[in-house]
Enzyme design. Structure first.
Site, PDB file in Angstrom:
ATOM      1  N   SER A   1       0.811  -1.222   0.000  1.00 35.64           N
ATOM      2  CA  SER A   1       0.000   0.000   0.000  1.00 35.64           C
ATOM      3  C   SER A   1       0.844   1.271   0.000  1.00 35.64           C
ATOM      4  O   SER A   1       0.372   2.319  -0.449  1.00 35.64           O
ATOM      5  CB  SER A   1      -0.939   0.003   1.213  1.00 35.64           C
ATOM      6  OG  SER A   1      -0.208  -0.160   2.411  1.00 35.64           O
TER       7      SER A   1
ATOM      8  N   ASP B   1      -1.363   6.508  11.118  1.00 35.62           N
ATOM      9  CA  ASP B   1      -0.870   5.156  11.390  1.00 35.62           C
ATOM     10  C   ASP B   1       0.648   5.069  11.317  1.00 35.62           C
ATOM     11  O   ASP B   1       1.232   4.042  11.654  1.00 35.62           O
ATOM     12  CB  ASP B   1      -1.509   4.131  10.448  1.00 35.62           C
ATOM     13  CG  ASP B   1      -1.160   4.353   8.980  1.00 35.62           C
ATOM     14  OD1 ASP B   1      -0.255   5.155   8.679  1.00 35.62           O
ATOM     15  OD2 ASP B   1      -1.808   3.716   8.129  1.00 35.62           O
TER      16      ASP B   1
ATOM     17  N   HIS C   1       1.313   4.833   6.125  1.00 36.25           N
ATOM     18  CA  HIS C   1       0.797   5.276   4.837  1.00 36.25           C
ATOM     19  C   HIS C   1       1.127   6.744   4.605  1.00 36.25           C
ATOM     20  O   HIS C   1       1.200   7.542   5.547  1.00 36.25           O
ATOM     21  CB  HIS C   1      -0.709   5.023   4.758  1.00 36.25           C
ATOM     22  CG  HIS C   1      -1.037   3.567   4.783  1.00 36.25           C
ATOM     23  ND1 HIS C   1      -1.484   2.927   5.927  1.00 36.25           N
ATOM     24  CD2 HIS C   1      -0.942   2.612   3.820  1.00 36.25           C
ATOM     25  CE1 HIS C   1      -1.664   1.636   5.657  1.00 36.25           C
ATOM     26  NE2 HIS C   1      -1.342   1.425   4.386  1.00 36.25           N
TER      27      HIS C   1
END
Length: 614
Positions: A448, A570, A573
Site C-alpha cells: 500500500s 498510522d 501510509h
C-alpha cells in the site's frame, strides 16, 4: 506465585524473581527495545512456571488428602485472577471511549472474549495477528496468554485427577506427559509455515500447551522439595541454572517472533531451559536462588500479574501512532512507571486483600450494615466503588461517555485519490548528456505504500509499470512476478518495496530476487513501520543489498526520519507530501545508477544466470 496464604506449600522466592525477569522481557518487547527482539519469550517462561506451580499444588493436594479439592483450587484461582481482570475490563472501555471512541465496537467483542478467557481462540477465529495491525489498537490483545493459562487451570486438575489413581509409577506418568508435550510441539511445527504470520501457532492452546506440560513434568519429578543440599549438589544446580539462564537471555537478545527456528523446536528448547532454571532455583542454598530471591526482583514478581495485565493497554493507548523519531526514552520511562504504579495499587488494595479473604470480610460488613445499621461508612465506600466501576465499564462500552471525537483520519492515499497538483517536469539534461530519465524498462512491486506513491512515480517516470496491492506480503509476490514475466512487463530495473505488513527471511527475499532473472538493477526499499518487525525487515534488506549482485538499498527509513508530515496517523501510509518525497527518493537513486552504474567484482557469479524468462 506470591507467598502462600495458608502455608500449605513452601514459598520459593527465586521463582518470583524469575517471574520478574519474564515480565520485564515482555515489556521490553512491547516497547520495541532493540536489544530484546525476543522479549515475547517471557510468556513461554511464564507458562513453564505456571505448569510447575499448579501441578505442584495439585500433587500436594493429592498426597495430603487422597484427592484433588477442585472447589478449593478453582476458588483460589478465581480470587487470585478475577478481581484485577474485572477492574481492568471496567476501566479500559472508559479510557478508550475518551481517546478513541471509534474503537469501542471491536473492544466490546474483545472484552467479552477476555471475560470468559477465550481471547486466544477469539483472535485465531477472527484472524487477528498478534504481530501486525494498522487498524484498531486492541489494548486487550495481551490477554491471550491469560486465556491459555486459565484454560489450563480449568482442564488440568480434571486430567491429573484421572491419571493419578490409574498411573502410580512416576516414570510412566512422566513418559505420558512427555508424549503430550511432543504432540503439542508437533502441532506447532505442523501448523507453522515460514513467511506467513505465525499468530495461529502463537495463540493456540493446543500449540502452546507443551510449555505448561513441561512445567508439570518438573513438578512430577520433584514431588517434595529438599530441606537442605550439600555443596556438590548446590554447585551442580548453580552451574546448570546459570548456563540455562544465559541461554534464555541469548534467545531474548538474538531471536525474533518470525524466525522458523522458534516454531520448530526453539520454543520447546526455551521451555526446557526454563524448567532447568526453576529446578536450580528450588534447590536450597544455590547462589542463583539467592540472587533471584532478592527483594527488588521479589517485589516485581509478586506484582507480575498486575504488571502484565496493565502494561500492554498502557503502552498501546499512550503511544503516538505516527511517531517517526524512533525510541522515545522519556515516553517509555513514563509508561513503565505508570504500569508499576497501577500494578502496585492493584496489589495493595485489590489482589492481596482478596486472596487473603477480604471478600468475605467486605460481605460481612455489608450484611452488618444492613441488618444492624452500623458501619455505614464502609458499606457506602464499597458500594460507591462498585458503582463507579460499573458505570465506567457500561458507559464506556455503550458509548454513553461523551468524548471529543478527534478529526477523522483521512484515508491512505491511493492511485485515484491523491491530489497531484501541478505537473512535475523532468530535470533538464545537460547538453550532450544522457537523455532524461523515464520509466521505460522500470517495474515497481510493492504494497500500500507503493500504492500511495504510484501517481508520483508515474509522473516522474513516464512508462513505469507498477504492481502494488494493499496488504501485500513477500510470500504473496512470486505469482505476481511470474505474471509480470509472462506478460513481458518485467523491466531491466526492478523496484521491490515490501515489508510494511510483516517480515520475511533472507532466503525468501533471495528466492524472489532469483525469480526476477538477470535484471540490470534491483532497488530494495526499506521500511518505516512502527511495528516490531521494522528492524527485522530493514536488517534483511541491508544484508541482501550488500551481497546480492546489482542490488541497491533505498533508505526510506533514514530519509523519512523526523518527517511526521510524510505520514498519516498510522505512521506508515503516505500523505501527498510523503508520497512525493518517497517517489523522488526512488527517482534520485535510479538517476544515480544511470550516471554511475554499480560495478561488481569479477568473482561474483550471478545467481540467476541459469534462469530464463518466460
Amino acid at each position: 506465585m506470591p507467598k502462600p496464604v495458608n502455608h500449605e506449600t513452601r514459598y520459593q522466592a527465586g521463582i518470583d524473581g524469575l517471574r520478574a525477569l519474564a515480565v520485564l522481557s515482555v515489556i521490553a518487547y512491547h516497547v520495541n527495545l532493540p536489544w530484546a527482539p525476543g522479549g515475547l519469550l517471557g510468556v513461554g517462561v511464564f507458562f513453564v512456571i505456571s505448569g510447575y506451580l499448579i501441578t505442584h499444588l495439585l500433587l500436594t493436594d493429592w498426597t495430603r488428602y487422597g484427592h484433588i479439592r477442585f472447589k478449593v483450587f478453582w476458588g483460589r484461582r478465581a480470587r487470585r485472577l478475577l478481581p484485577a481482570l474485572l477492574i481492568l475490563l471496567a476501566i479500559i472501555p472508559f479510557w478508550v471511549a475518551r481517546v478513541s471512541p471509534h474503537d469501542i465496537p471491536s473492544l466490546r467483542q474483545d472484552e467479552l472474549a477476555a471475560l470468559f478467557y477465550l481471547s486466544n481462540w477469539w483472535y485465531i477465529y477472527h484472524h487477528v495477528s498478534y504481530f501486525q495491525s494498522f487498524a484498531n489498537p486492541q489494548p486487550l490483545k495481551n490477554l491471550w496468554s491469560l486465556a491459555v493459562e486459565e484454560q489450563f487451570y480449568l482442564l488440568w486438575p480434571l486430567i491429573l485427577a484421572w491419571f493419578l489413581p490409574r498411573i502410580r509409577q512416576r516414570p510412566l506418568l512422566v513418559a505420558i506427559l512427555a508424549g503430550l508435550a511432543l504432540v503439542s510441539a508437533g502441532l506447532m511445527a505442523l501448523f507453522y509455515h515460514p513467511g506467513l504470520d505465525p499468530s495461529r501457532v502463537y495463540y493456540g492452546t493446543d500449540t502452546r500447551a507443551f510449555a505448561l506440560v513441561i512445567g508439570a513434568i518438573l513438578a512430577v519429578l520433584t514431588p517434595t522439595l529438599p530441606e537442605s543440599s550439600d555443596k556438590v549438589r548446590r554447585r551442580w544446580w548453580d552451574s546448570i541454572g546459570w548456563l540455562s539462564l544465559l541461554a534464555i537471555l541469548a534467545m531474548i537478545w538474538r531471536t525474533n517472533q518470525y524466525q522458523p527456528f522458534l516454531y520448530r523446536g526453539g520454543l520447546v528448547g526455551l521451555s526446557l531451559l526454563s524448567a532447568l532454571v526453576i529446578r536450580s532455583l528450588i534447590e536450597p542454598g544455590t547462589v542463583i536462588g539467592r540472587v533471584f530471591g532478592t527483594k527488588p526482583l521479589r517485589w516485581i514478581g509478586e506484582r507480575s500479574y498486575g504488571i502484565y495485565l496493565w502494561h500492554y493497554p498502557i503502552i498501546v493507548l499512550t503511544t503516538p501512532v505516527n511517531s517517526t523519531t524512533g525510541l522515545n526514552g522519556l515516553l517509555i520511562a513514563g509508561q513503565v512507571a505508570l504500569t508499576f504504579l497501577v500494578a502496585a495499587v492493584s496489589w495493595r488494595y485489590i489482589e492481596d486483600p482478596i486472596r487473603r479473604g477480604a471478600l468475605r470480610r467486605w460481605w460481612h460488613h455489608l450484611q452488618t450494615a444492613v441488618t444492624e445499621r452500623t458501619q455505614w461508612g464502609t458499606a457506602t465506600a464499597l458500594l460507591t466503588g462498585l458503582t463507579v466501576l460499573l458505570v465506567m465499564a457500561v458507559g464506556g462500552l455503550s458509548g454513553w461517555v461523551e468524548a471529543a471525537t478527534p478529526a477523522e483520519t483521512p484515508p491512505p492515499a491511493t492511485i485515484t485519490s491523491i491530489p497531484l497538483g501541478p505537473p512535475l517536469p523532468p530535470p533538464p539534461s545537460p547538453s550532450g548528456g544522457p537523455p532524461p530519465l523515464t520509466g521505460q524498462g522500470v517495474t515497481a512491486i510493492g504494497d500500500s505504500v507503493m500504492v500511495d506513491a504510484a501517481p508520483y512515480l508515474e509522473e516522474l517516470l513516464p512508462g513505469i509499470v507498477i504492481s502494488a496491492h494493499v496488504g501485500r506480503q513477500l510470500y504473496q509476490t512470486p505469482p505476481v512476478v511470474a505474471s509480470l514475466i509472462a506478460n513481458h512487463q518485467l523491466g531491466t530495473k526492478v523496484i521491490i518495496e515490501l515489508g510494511n505488513n510483516g517480515p520475511y527471511t533472507t532466503q525468501q527475499l533471495i528466492d524472489l530476487l532469483n525469480q526476477l532473472g538477470p535484471v540490470q538493477d534491483i532497488l530494495l526499499v526499506n521500511a518505516r513501520v512502527p511495528r516490531p518487525w521494522q528492524t527485522i525487515v530493514n536488517q534483511t534488506l541491508a544484508q541482501v543489498a550488500a551481497t546480492y549482485p546489482h542490488a541497491t538499498l533505498v533508505n526510506w527509513y533514514a530519509a523519512s526520519a523526523n518527517h511526521n508530515n510524510y505520514f498519516y496517523p498510522d505512521g506508515v501510509h503516505l500523505t501527498p507530501v510523503g508520497a512525493l518525497a518517497y517517489a523522488r527518493l526512488i527517482v534520485d537513486t535510479l538517476r544515480h545508477l544511470v550516471d554511475q552504474p554499480k560495478q561488481w567484482p569479477g568473482t561474483f557469479r550471478h545467481p540467476v544466470s541459469a534462469v530464463r524468462r518466460a
